[in-house]
Design an enzyme around this catalytic site. Structure first.
Site, PDB file in Angstrom:
ATOM      1  CB  CYS A   1      -0.965  -0.045   1.185  1.00  0.00           C
ATOM      2  SG  CYS A   1      -2.334   1.138   1.111  1.00  0.00           S
ATOM      3  CB  ALA A   2       0.838   4.331   2.034  1.00  0.00           C
TER       4      ALA A   2
END
Length: 392
Positions: free
Chosen positions: A312-313
């Site tokens: 994800c991030a």
């Protein structure tokens, strides 16, 4: 059902609750804007869920007596299902919700062990985990759908179908458009047959012992991602160390799910790991990026040629700025891919480049975790887990 846009949802948890089923449902429903109350049927707010996860409820079930809810969702687990079934206060609450026209739902063993035993599936079509089919009531028509809805009752098959289950609940509360709006940012798969892992520069991830894996968590971490990674690695019999990057063991994740770590990072940093893997969540990734101790651990891991990864991030906000993607192919959350210096493989759902593994978001977390299982334990083990969870 409430006339305004704020729908009130009850998600009970207990010792032995299946964490993926509970946490994914809570997370997805909160993404939709629903007011979700997590209620413990135990004597305290903290419960020891299955697969090594500890969760903290918002309230006790006894505190909810007299409250009105538009929906109740029941997770399974051993002995989670039995603990929910045997709670008289919860049974009374669920019957009240049903009698007032609310939506009621169960997943995995919950349709058979809880809703069926309470007589709430009579004359309905419903599904459940394959291992529980013989326990379904005789007056219920069992279907093999991943998610089944009959009137106000929604049922589903297992951990691997929880996202679909939760999105069906969103649709029942708010409509199809809202469900699609929530699903988009989660990077869900279109069909299990389309799942692929991009593999480059293959190296062995073997360990001379049971693999020891560090999963850091922080305030703002994405709870779905953390839970799925921890859960699946525990299922594979890896030794998983969940370490809080903050000052307390309990963290409050991005959608306000409270998770209790095994230890603080200060203590965890004294150990050696076969893999360090970071969940995402913007707030959590920012906490990781500012932790000198965690960054030093990751750099040491990379320099020694040992596996490390992020989802994800975290690839973009943690690994990239600290030089941990240099010379590597990686992916990240779609909105974060512009931060990657090399975006040539960024469209893939999971990318393994030598000792690095990266992935895109909540909807790719199971694939991500299963790819790790395959690297350490082999494809057969990963496939067996995927089938048991009803992911494929």
């Amino acid at each position: 059902m409430a006339s305004d846009s704020l729908r009130k949802v009850l998600v009970p948890i207990a010792d032995g609750t299946e964490p993926m089923e509970a946490v994914i449902t809570i997370d997805v429903l909160r993404r939709s804007g629903a007011d979700v109350t997590v209620a413990s049927v135990s004597s305290g707010l903290q419960v020891d869920a299955s697969w090594g996860l500890r969760l903290v409820a918002d309230v006790l079930v006894s505190d909810c007596v007299g409250s009105a809810f538009d929906l109740v969702s029941l997770s399974a687990g051993v002995p989670g299902s039995a603990n929910l079934r045997d709670c008289e206060a919860l049974e009374g609450l669920v019957r009240k919700i049903v009698s007032e026209g609310g939506i009621y739902a169960g997943i995995c063993a919950a349709p058979a062990m809880i809703l069926g035993s309470w007589g709430l599936l009579k004359g309905l079509q419903a599904t459940c985990h394959p291992s529980q089919i013989e326990k379904m009531p005789a007056d219920t028509t069992v279907v093999e759908s991943r998610v089944a809805r009959d009137g106000r009752c929604v049922t589903s098959r297992g951990p691997g179908t929880t996202m679909e289950f939760a999105l069906e609940l969103v649709e029942q509360l708010y409509g199809k458009e809202k469900a699609e709006e929530v699903a988009g940012p989660m990077v869900m798969y279109s069909h299990p047959a389309n799942l692929t892992v991009k593999k480059l520069n293959s190296v062995s991830w073997t360990s001379n012992k049971i693999p020891q894996i560090l999963v850091p968590i922080a305030n703002g971490s994405e709870e779905m991602e953390a839970t799925m990674i921890i859960d699946i690695l525990h299922r594979a019999k890896a030794k998983v160390v969940v370490a809080s990057v903050g000052e307390k063991l309990e963290i409050v994740a991005s959608r306000k799910v409270k998770i209790v770590a095994d230890m603080l990072l200060e203590e965890a940093a004294k150990l050696e790991y076969d893999l360090i893997v970071l969940p995402g969540g913007i707030g959590g990734a920012q906490e990781f990026a500012s932790s000198e101790k965690l960054i030093n651990l990751l750099k040491k891991q990379a320099e020694s040629g040992k596996p490390y990864g992020a989802i994800c991030a975290s690839p973009a906000l943690v690994l990239e700025p600290h030089g941990l993607l240099k010379g590597k192919k990686a992916t990240a959350y779609p909105a974060m891919c512009s931060k990657l210096s090399d975006q040539s493989e960024a469209e893939n759902r999971v990318v393994i480049d030598g000792n690095l593994i990266t992935s895109r978001g909540p909807g790719t977390s199971i694939e991500f975790a299963l790819a790790i299982v395959e690297k350490f334990f082999g494809r057969e083990k990963a496939t067996d887990l995927a089938k048991t969870m009803i992911f494929i």
